[in-house]
Write an enzyme that holds these catalytic residues in place. Structure first.
Site, short mmCIF file in Angstrom:
data_model
loop_
_atom_site.label_atom_id
_atom_site.label_comp_id
_atom_site.label_asym_id
_atom_site.label_seq_id
_atom_site.Cartn_x
_atom_site.Cartn_y
_atom_site.Cartn_z
N LEU A 49 0.83 -1.22 0.00
CA LEU A 49 0.00 0.00 0.00
C LEU A 49 0.86 1.26 0.00
O LEU A 49 0.41 2.33 -0.43
CB LEU A 49 -0.92 0.01 1.22
CG LEU A 49 -2.03 -1.04 1.25
CD1 LEU A 49 -2.67 -1.10 2.62
CD2 LEU A 49 -3.07 -0.74 0.18
N LEU A 68 -9.36 -2.76 4.15
CA LEU A 68 -8.99 -3.33 5.45
C LEU A 68 -7.48 -3.31 5.63
O LEU A 68 -6.96 -3.58 6.70
CB LEU A 68 -9.43 -4.80 5.53
CG LEU A 68 -10.88 -5.16 5.19
CD1 LEU A 68 -11.02 -6.68 5.13
CD2 LEU A 68 -11.83 -4.59 6.24
N GLY A 70 -3.38 -2.52 5.84
CA GLY A 70 -2.61 -1.68 6.76
C GLY A 70 -2.25 -2.46 8.01
O GLY A 70 -2.50 -3.67 8.08
N ASN A 109 -12.41 1.74 16.60
CA ASN A 109 -12.82 2.37 17.86
C ASN A 109 -11.64 3.14 18.47
O ASN A 109 -11.85 4.03 19.29
CB ASN A 109 -13.36 1.31 18.81
CG ASN A 109 -12.31 0.36 19.37
OD1 ASN A 109 -11.75 0.61 20.43
ND2 ASN A 109 -11.99 -0.72 18.66
N TYR A 133 -1.80 4.16 16.16
CA TYR A 133 -2.75 3.42 15.32
C TYR A 133 -4.09 4.17 15.23
O TYR A 133 -4.65 4.37 14.15
CB TYR A 133 -2.92 2.03 15.92
CG TYR A 133 -4.06 1.21 15.39
CD1 TYR A 133 -4.04 0.70 14.10
CD2 TYR A 133 -5.17 0.94 16.21
CE1 TYR A 133 -5.10 -0.07 13.63
CE2 TYR A 133 -6.22 0.17 15.74
CZ TYR A 133 -6.19 -0.33 14.45
OH TYR A 133 -7.23 -1.08 13.99
N LYS A 137 -6.21 6.01 12.06
CA LYS A 137 -7.62 5.76 11.70
C LYS A 137 -8.38 7.09 11.59
O LYS A 137 -9.22 7.26 10.70
CB LYS A 137 -8.28 4.82 12.71
CG LYS A 137 -7.67 3.41 12.69
CD LYS A 137 -7.79 2.78 11.31
CE LYS A 137 -7.29 1.36 11.24
NZ LYS A 137 -7.40 0.77 9.89
C1 15L Z 1 -8.73 -2.86 16.73
O1 15L Z 1 -8.83 -1.86 16.05
C2 15L Z 1 -7.77 -3.94 16.38
O2 15L Z 1 -7.61 -4.08 14.97
C3 15L Z 1 -8.14 -5.27 16.99
O3 15L Z 1 -7.02 -6.13 16.89
C4 15L Z 1 -8.60 -5.12 18.44
O4 15L Z 1 -7.53 -4.69 19.23
C5 15L Z 1 -9.75 -4.14 18.51
O5 15L Z 1 -9.39 -2.93 17.92
C6 15L Z 1 -10.24 -3.90 19.95
O6 15L Z 1 -10.31 -2.74 20.36
O7 15L Z 1 -10.60 -4.87 20.61
#
Ligand code: 15L
Length: 267
Positions: A49, A68, A70, A109, A133, A137
Site C-alpha cells: 500500500l 482493510l 494496513g 474504535n 494506530y 484511523k
Molecule cells: C482494533 O482496532 C484492532 O484491529 C483489533 O485487533 C482489536 O484490538 C480491537 O481494535 C479492539 O479494540 O478490541
C-alpha cells in the site's frame, strides 16, 4: 459490482473471503502477502500500500473498495506512517484517479479510544485517538471526508469495535461486531444510494454499548449479533485478565493505557 478488498490475508479479510463472494461474485483480493489458503478461483494481486504504482494496479477497473489493509494494531511510528498513513492516502488517491465510486474504510474504535466508558458517544464527537494506530484511523476518516467533499467519492468509515464470533471479555461486550453484521455495514457503504460521507460504528446489538449507532440504523442497519448472549463467558474470561487501572476506565482499553504517563508529568 467489481469490488477490491485490501488486507485479504488479515483476520477480518480471511473471514470476509468466506462471506462476501456469495454477495459480490466479482472480487479482487489484495494484501502485502498472499493468503496461505488462496483458492484457484480467487483473484488476488499482491501489493504494498505504501507504493502508489502498485496501489494504482489493484484499483484498476473496480467500482468499490473495502479497505482493510494496513497495520491492524498499535505499532512503531515508522510502521504506522508507511502502512496506515501513506498507504491510506495512496488508496484514496488511486481510487480517485481510477474513477472508483465507493470506498468503505475500516476505521477503528481506537480513533475515539480516550473517551471514558461512562460516556455514550455518537459519530459527531471530536476524535480522541488512543494510540498512533488510532491517529492513523482518524487520518483515514479525514481523508475520506476530503475525497468525498472535494472529489465526489462515496465514503463510509466503519469504526470497528472487536470483530469475531463472540465478545471475548467484558470490554468486548460493549464493542463486539459479529462478522455477518460487518458484511451488512459494508453492503450499506457499497450500495446505499444516500451515502456521501458517513461514519458508522462497527458494532453488533450490544446492550452494554458505549456508542450511539443511530446513524447506521438510519441507513437500514439491523445488527443480528446480540452481545448479551455471551455475558457469562465474557465475564468468566475477564477473571483471567489483570486489572488495568487506566485502561479499564477508557473505551480503548489497553491501547490508551500503553505508554501512558500523563499522570507522571508536571504540568
Ligand atoms: C482494533 O482496532 C484492532 O484491529 C483489533 O485487533 C482489536 O484490538 C480491537 O481494535 C479492539 O479494540 O478490541
Amino acid at each position: 459490482m467489481k469490488i477490491l478488498v485490501t488486507g485479504a490475508a488479515g483476520g477480518i479479510g480471511t473471514r470476509l473471503r468466506q462471506l462476501l463472494p456469495a454477495i459480490y461474485p466479482d472480487i479482487r483480493w489484495s494484501d502485502l502477502r498472499k493468503p496461505d489458503d488462496l483458492k484457484p478461483n480467487e483473484e488476488f494481486i499482491q501489493a504494498d500500500l505504501a507504493n502508489l504504482d502498485e496501489v494504482e494496479k489493484i484499483v484498476e477497473g473496480v467500482d468499490g473498495i473495502i479497505h482493510l489493509g494496513g497495520f491492524s494494531v498499535e505499532g512503531s511510528w515508522e510502521t504506522i506512517l508507511s502502512a496506515n498513513i501513506i498507504g491510506c492516502r495512496n488508496m484514496y488517491e488511486a481510487a480517485y484517479r481510477a474513477g472508483v465510486k465507493r470506498v468503505v474504510f475500516a476505521s477503528s474504535n481506537h480513533a475515539v479510544g480516550f473517551y471514558p466508558r461512562t460516556q455514550k458517544i455518537g459519530v459527531d464527537v471530536t476524535v480522541r485517538p488512543d494510540s498512533r494506530y488510532g491517529v492513523s484511523k482518524a487520518f483515514g476518516e479525514a481523508m475520506g471526508a476530503l475525497y468525498a467533499d472535494k472529489h465526489g467519492l462515496r465514503v463510509t468509515c466503519l469504526r470497528i469495535g472487536n470483530f469475531g464470533d463472540e465478545p471475548i471479555d467484558v470490554r468486548r461486550l460493549s464493542i463486539w461486531l459479529k462478522p455477518e453484521d460487518l458484511v451488512q455495514l459494508c453492503r450499506i457503504g457499497l450500495e446505499h444510494p444516500g451515502i456521501h460521507f458517513e461514519i458508522f460504528y462497527g458494532a453488533s446489538n450490544n446492550a452494554a454499548a458505549w456508542w450511539d449507532n443511530s446513524n447506521a440504523v438510519k441507513f437500514g442497519y439491523k445488527p443480528v449479533g446480540v452481545g448479551e448472549d455471551f455475558r457469562a463467558s465474557a465475564e468468566a474470561a475477564q477473571k483471567n485478565i489483570k486489572p488495568d487501572p487506566v485502561g479499564d476506565k477508557l473505551q480503548g482499553g489497553t491501547y490508551p493505557s500503553a505508554e501512558y504517563d500523563a499522570d507522571k508529568r508536571a504540568r
